[in-house]
Scaffold this active site. Structure first.
Site, PDB file in Angstrom:
ATOM      1  N   ASP A   1      42.425  73.692  62.393  1.00 21.67           N
ATOM      2  CA  ASP A   1      41.306  72.960  61.804  1.00 21.67           C
ATOM      3  C   ASP A   1      39.994  73.742  61.886  1.00 21.67           C
ATOM      4  O   ASP A   1      39.155  73.663  60.989  1.00 21.67           O
ATOM      5  CB  ASP A   1      41.142  71.603  62.498  1.00 21.67           C
ATOM      6  CG  ASP A   1      42.230  70.616  62.094  1.00 21.67           C
ATOM      7  OD1 ASP A   1      42.916  70.877  61.093  1.00 21.67           O
ATOM      8  OD2 ASP A   1      42.378  69.597  62.785  1.00 21.67           O
ATOM      9  N   GLY A   2      39.794  74.502  62.967  1.00 19.43           N
ATOM     10  CA  GLY A   2      38.580  75.287  63.087  1.00 19.43           C
ATOM     11  C   GLY A   2      38.456  76.323  61.986  1.00 19.43           C
ATOM     12  O   GLY A   2      37.366  76.549  61.438  1.00 19.43           O
TER      13      GLY A   2
ATOM     14  N   ALA B   1      38.701  63.412  64.440  1.00 18.90           N
ATOM     15  CA  ALA B   1      38.303  64.582  65.223  1.00 18.90           C
ATOM     16  C   ALA B   1      37.464  64.143  66.420  1.00 18.90           C
ATOM     17  O   ALA B   1      37.918  63.356  67.248  1.00 18.90           O
ATOM     18  CB  ALA B   1      37.556  65.570  64.319  1.00 18.90           C
TER      19      ALA B   1
END
Length: 331
Positions: free
Chosen positions: A75-76, A192
């Site tokens: 995701d980063g 998140a």
């Protein structure tokens, strides 16, 4: 007409380099000109790819000249790619090489199949709403303008103290309190940072923003869900003993001295994702968080993320002879 594809990955991870080595020749064989972003020079030379710079100085090519952006990572890395496509309608698609990979559309085992689907333009596009963030600070004539795909967090700048904030929605006060942070998240970002802080999971097609106070010293500091037309104001009170810091998507920071105001709106400009299949967000939620679903009554439904149905039976067994088709995962 040239078909340009941009690869974005985490060059410090060996599995990402391995994925690049297998993906680049496949994309070339399928007619793409392959560019990469954020690769060290020795890897650029080794892999023989074109270099893309977000400053737009690479042979005159712009982000708008790409057909699609493929992200190899977690995701980063997808949030880094979102910075590159921000302000354009170029779709991005994530192949998860990380841990949870909630934003990714496919897993590493399906990389070759995903590349073929991308080459055949066999995907749909989905727009994800983002936050439009404006910061007003005392002593500064011009505001800071930012955005966020997942969340914008107003946090304390010193770990041992709280920041004093006030919260308003649509120009009307809601509450004032001391806290560690106030997180404002999109529906996409509800799984998140906001989720970790106790906020609700919001389906990505819901046009909403989530506001989650963190460790608030107040009787009323519950998560709030507001509509797309509502504006949110988080003020760092002048009497706050410590300044704050605004962190957007865990990547960009803005100092917030006492007296600062952070204004958050729903941006009219979305980020575009490529969808490789029509699996539901519910299936993604169950798979990524490994939620227990034992006892669910629909025995004919199979989990598209695994080779077993939701009751533990093996897909493709004699009890279900027609269940040999494997779909690419994704929500």
């Amino acid at each position: 007409m040239s078909r340009n594809v941009l690869l974005v990955t985490h060059s410090g991870r060996q599995e990402a380099i391995t994925a690049l080595r297998s993906t680049i020749p496949s994309l070339r064989d399928l007619g793409f000109i392959v560019y990469a972003a954020d690769l060290p020079s020795h890897l650029v030379q080794d892999l023989g790819v074109e270099v893309f710079s977000s400053a737009g100085h690479t042979g005159g090519i712009r982000i708008e000249d790409f057909e699609i952006v493929i992200v190899l990572g977690g995701d980063g890395t997808i949030l880094r790619a979102a910075e590159l496509v921000f302000g354009s309608d170029v779709p991005l698609v994530g192949i998860n090489l990380g841990h949870v990979g909630f934003l990714a559309e496919s897993e590493r085992d399906d990389l070759a199949a995903a590349v073929r689907r991308i080459a055949g333009r066999d995907y749909e596009v989905e727009e994800r709403r983002i936050l439009q963030v404006t910061v007003f600070r005392p002593g500064f004539a011009e505001p800071v303008r930012d955005w966020a795909l997942n969340e914008a967090a107003v946090e304390k700048s010193e770990p041992a103290k709280m920041i004093e904030v006030s919260l308003a929605v649509d120009g009307r006060p809601v509450s004032s309190f001391g806290c560690d942070a106030v997180i404002t998240a999109t529906a996409t970002g509800s799984t998140a940072h906001a989720f970790s802080a106790g906020g609700p999971v919001v389906w990505p097609d819901v046009a909403a923003k989530v506001v989650v106070p963190v460790a608030a010293h107040a009787l009323f500091a519950r998560p709030l869900v507001v509509g797309p037309g509502s504006d949110i104001h988080v003020d760092i009170l002048a009497e706050s003993s410590v300044p704050g810091v605004l962190i957007t998507d865990g990547r960009r920071q803005t100092a917030l001295p006492p007296g600062s105001r952070v204004e958050l709106k729903t941006s009219p400009n979305p980020i575009v994702f490529a969808r490789l299949n029509t699996s539901t967000f519910t299936d993604r939620l169950v798979s990524k968080f490994k939620l227990p679903v034992v006892g669910w009554r629909d025995a004919n439904h199979r989990d598209p993320m695994s080779s077993a149905d939701l009751h533990g039976g093996i897909v493709g067994s004699s009890a279900n002879p027609d269940a040999n088709t494997k779909e690419l995962p994704g929500a």
